[in-house]
Scaffold this motif. Structure first.
Motif, mmCIF file in Angstrom:
data_model
loop_
_atom_site.group_PDB
_atom_site.id
_atom_site.type_symbol
_atom_site.label_atom_id
_atom_site.label_comp_id
_atom_site.label_asym_id
_atom_site.label_seq_id
_atom_site.Cartn_x
_atom_site.Cartn_y
_atom_site.Cartn_z
ATOM 1 N N ARG A 67 7.517 8.303 -31.031
ATOM 2 C CA ARG A 67 8.615 7.473 -30.524
ATOM 3 C C ARG A 67 8.261 5.989 -30.564
ATOM 4 N NH1 ARG A 67 10.489 11.203 -25.406
ATOM 5 N NH2 ARG A 67 11.557 12.809 -26.618
ATOM 6 N N LEU A 68 7.010 5.675 -30.377
ATOM 7 C CA LEU A 68 6.592 4.277 -30.489
ATOM 8 C C LEU A 68 6.828 3.773 -31.910
ATOM 9 C CD1 LEU A 68 5.235 1.684 -29.561
ATOM 10 C CD2 LEU A 68 3.007 2.791 -29.917
ATOM 11 N N LEU A 69 6.467 4.580 -32.891
ATOM 12 C CA LEU A 69 6.697 4.206 -34.288
ATOM 13 C C LEU A 69 8.193 4.086 -34.574
ATOM 14 C CD1 LEU A 69 4.034 6.504 -35.999
ATOM 15 C CD2 LEU A 69 3.933 4.012 -35.760
ATOM 16 N N TYR A 70 8.983 4.966 -33.965
ATOM 17 C CA TYR A 70 10.437 4.921 -34.154
ATOM 18 C C TYR A 70 11.012 3.629 -33.571
ATOM 19 C CZ TYR A 70 15.390 6.020 -33.588
ATOM 20 O OH TYR A 70 16.765 5.966 -33.627
ATOM 21 N N LEU A 71 10.561 3.246 -32.395
ATOM 22 C CA LEU A 71 11.050 2.010 -31.781
ATOM 23 C C LEU A 71 10.688 0.799 -32.631
ATOM 24 C CD1 LEU A 71 10.284 2.521 -27.958
ATOM 25 C CD2 LEU A 71 12.521 2.497 -29.083
ATOM 26 N N GLU A 73 10.287 0.700 -35.763
ATOM 27 C CA GLU A 73 11.058 0.728 -36.997
ATOM 28 C C GLU A 73 12.514 0.344 -36.766
ATOM 29 O OE1 GLU A 73 12.288 0.910 -40.772
ATOM 30 O OE2 GLU A 73 10.193 1.046 -40.106
ATOM 31 N N THR A 74 13.081 0.744 -35.634
ATOM 32 C CA THR A 74 14.522 0.573 -35.412
ATOM 33 C C THR A 74 14.889 -0.615 -34.523
ATOM 34 O OG1 THR A 74 14.454 2.110 -33.531
ATOM 35 C CG2 THR A 74 14.955 3.034 -35.712
ATOM 36 N N ARG A 75 13.954 -1.141 -33.767
ATOM 37 C CA ARG A 75 14.231 -2.312 -32.918
ATOM 38 C C ARG A 75 13.611 -3.544 -33.564
ATOM 39 N NH1 ARG A 75 16.050 2.501 -31.035
ATOM 40 N NH2 ARG A 75 16.893 2.333 -28.916
ATOM 41 N N ARG A 76 14.458 -4.302 -34.231
ATOM 42 C CA ARG A 76 13.985 -5.473 -34.960
ATOM 43 C C ARG A 76 14.610 -6.749 -34.396
ATOM 44 N NH1 ARG A 76 12.168 -4.300 -40.458
ATOM 45 N NH2 ARG A 76 11.810 -2.045 -40.639
ATOM 46 N N ARG A 77 13.959 -7.851 -34.642
ATOM 47 C CA ARG A 77 14.474 -9.155 -34.217
ATOM 48 C C ARG A 77 15.417 -9.683 -35.293
ATOM 49 N NH1 ARG A 77 13.515 -9.366 -28.825
ATOM 50 N NH2 ARG A 77 11.284 -9.391 -28.315
ATOM 51 N N PRO A 78 16.696 -9.897 -34.961
ATOM 52 C CA PRO A 78 17.652 -10.370 -35.975
ATOM 53 C C PRO A 78 17.327 -11.761 -36.496
ATOM 54 C CG PRO A 78 18.625 -10.421 -33.788
ATOM 55 C CD PRO A 78 17.333 -9.676 -33.657
ATOM 56 N N PHE A 79 16.658 -12.552 -35.662
ATOM 57 C CA PHE A 79 16.216 -13.875 -36.102
ATOM 58 C C PHE A 79 15.052 -14.298 -35.218
ATOM 59 C CE2 PHE A 79 19.779 -14.331 -33.156
ATOM 60 C CZ PHE A 79 19.253 -15.160 -32.176
ATOM 61 N N ARG A 80 14.303 -15.245 -35.665
ATOM 62 C CA ARG A 80 13.107 -15.685 -34.953
ATOM 63 C C ARG A 80 13.480 -16.221 -33.577
ATOM 64 N NH1 ARG A 80 8.313 -19.601 -37.389
ATOM 65 N NH2 ARG A 80 6.853 -19.331 -35.637
ATOM 66 N N GLU A 88 18.719 -4.585 -38.026
ATOM 67 C CA GLU A 88 18.353 -5.463 -39.136
ATOM 68 C C GLU A 88 17.482 -6.599 -38.625
ATOM 69 O OE1 GLU A 88 19.205 -4.651 -42.151
ATOM 70 O OE2 GLU A 88 20.497 -2.982 -41.518
ATOM 71 N N GLY A 89 16.596 -7.069 -39.460
ATOM 72 C CA GLY A 89 15.799 -8.216 -39.079
ATOM 73 C C GLY A 89 14.318 -7.985 -39.289
ATOM 74 N N THR A 90 13.536 -8.750 -38.555
ATOM 75 C CA THR A 90 12.084 -8.714 -38.703
ATOM 76 C C THR A 90 11.456 -7.688 -37.770
ATOM 77 O OG1 THR A 90 12.103 -11.081 -39.237
ATOM 78 C CG2 THR A 90 9.983 -10.100 -38.624
ATOM 79 N N GLN A 91 10.574 -6.897 -38.315
ATOM 80 C CA GLN A 91 9.870 -5.899 -37.508
ATOM 81 C C GLN A 91 8.870 -6.608 -36.593
ATOM 82 O OE1 GLN A 91 7.301 -3.037 -39.640
ATOM 83 N NE2 GLN A 91 8.528 -1.428 -38.675
ATOM 84 N N ILE A 126 5.468 -1.497 -22.702
ATOM 85 C CA ILE A 126 6.016 -1.374 -24.049
ATOM 86 C C ILE A 126 7.492 -0.991 -24.000
ATOM 87 C CG2 ILE A 126 5.910 -0.032 -26.191
ATOM 88 C CD1 ILE A 126 2.840 0.121 -25.728
ATOM 89 N N GLU A 127 7.852 -0.091 -23.087
ATOM 90 C CA GLU A 127 9.261 0.296 -22.932
ATOM 91 C C GLU A 127 10.105 -0.898 -22.491
ATOM 92 O OE1 GLU A 127 8.621 5.013 -21.722
ATOM 93 O OE2 GLU A 127 8.663 3.469 -20.180
ATOM 94 N N ASP A 128 9.588 -1.676 -21.566
ATOM 95 C CA ASP A 128 10.312 -2.874 -21.122
ATOM 96 C C ASP A 128 10.475 -3.858 -22.280
ATOM 97 O OD1 ASP A 128 10.542 -1.870 -18.573
ATOM 98 O OD2 ASP A 128 8.840 -2.991 -17.764
ATOM 99 N N PHE A 129 9.448 -3.985 -23.083
ATOM 100 C CA PHE A 129 9.499 -4.894 -24.227
ATOM 101 C C PHE A 129 10.607 -4.492 -25.195
ATOM 102 C CE2 PHE A 129 8.130 -5.647 -28.661
ATOM 103 C CZ PHE A 129 8.128 -7.036 -28.669
#
Length: 207
Positions: A67-71, A73-80, A88-91, A126-129
């Motif tokens: 699940r950590l790897l899944y997060l 992969e799927t939770r990205r920053r759309p912009f800096r 979509e965005g930066t991993q 990590i979950e809060d992050f």
């Protein structure tokens, strides 16, 4: 049954009863892709659990790392500098995740490489992050799905109450309100609205 299956079965039964009462389509209400994302479980597992079948067991450490790897992969920053996540965005970097968990980059790398979950305090950070509920990384599949389904129940209850109000009053009073406002009504608020509307109708029909 154990490992959360009994509680899940009760929740699924409750959700199905509300769906039937509201005369809704189960497939439309229970979005498998959304439930998969909310639980961190593959869609195949979600479908299996919704059918009332047990899924293959998974060790705690393996579940957490998966699940950590899944997060990541799927939770990205759309912009800096963005404070929210999108598909979509930066991993995010492992360094950022390590900082959130208050562990070293090397320690986190070792955990992932050896499929060994970090300690509980680190997982909470990590979950809060990643802006997911506490327990997202650790919950068993049936428990994770039960929690996700429980979030659906309030809106289903409101839908049932609205339909009951429409049937009782013989007119769609609720539809005179903005759609989003209706959706946000709680069952208690709908009961109150029904009582007020009923009283008004009774007063207007009295000779």
């Amino acid at each position: 049954m154990s490992d959360g299956y009994t509680a899940l079965a009760e929740t699924v039964h409750r959700v199905d009863a509300l769906i039937d009462e509201a005369r809704l389509n189960r497939d439309e209400v229970l979005d498998i892709a959304d439930l998969s994302d909310r639980t961190g479980e593959p869609e195949s597992v979600v479908k299996t659990l919704l059918k009332g079948h047990p899924c293959r067991g998974e060790e705690y450490d393996a579940r957490v790392i998966r699940r950590l790897l899944y997060l990541r992969e799927t939770r990205r920053r759309p912009f800096r500098g963005a404070s929210h996540f999108s598909r979509e965005g930066t991993q995010v970097s492992w360094e950022q995740i390590a900082q959130a968990g208050q562990i070293t980059r090397q320690g986190l790398s070792a955990s992932v490489a050896n499929s060994k979950a970090p300690n509980g305090r680190s997982l909470l950070g990590i979950e809060d992050f990643f802006q997911v509920r506490n327990g997202y990384l650790t919950a068993t599949a049936p428990k994770a799905l039960r929690i996700a389904l429980e979030l659906v129940i309030p809106s289903l209850e409101s839908t049932v109450k609205i339909k009951e109000m429409e049937n009782r009053l013989g007119a769609t009073v609720a539809l005179r309100m903005p759609t989003e406002q209706v959706k946000n009504l709680t069952p208690k608020q709908i009961d109150l609205l029904t009582a007020i509307a009923t009283d008004m109708i009774d007063r207007n029909t009295q000779p």
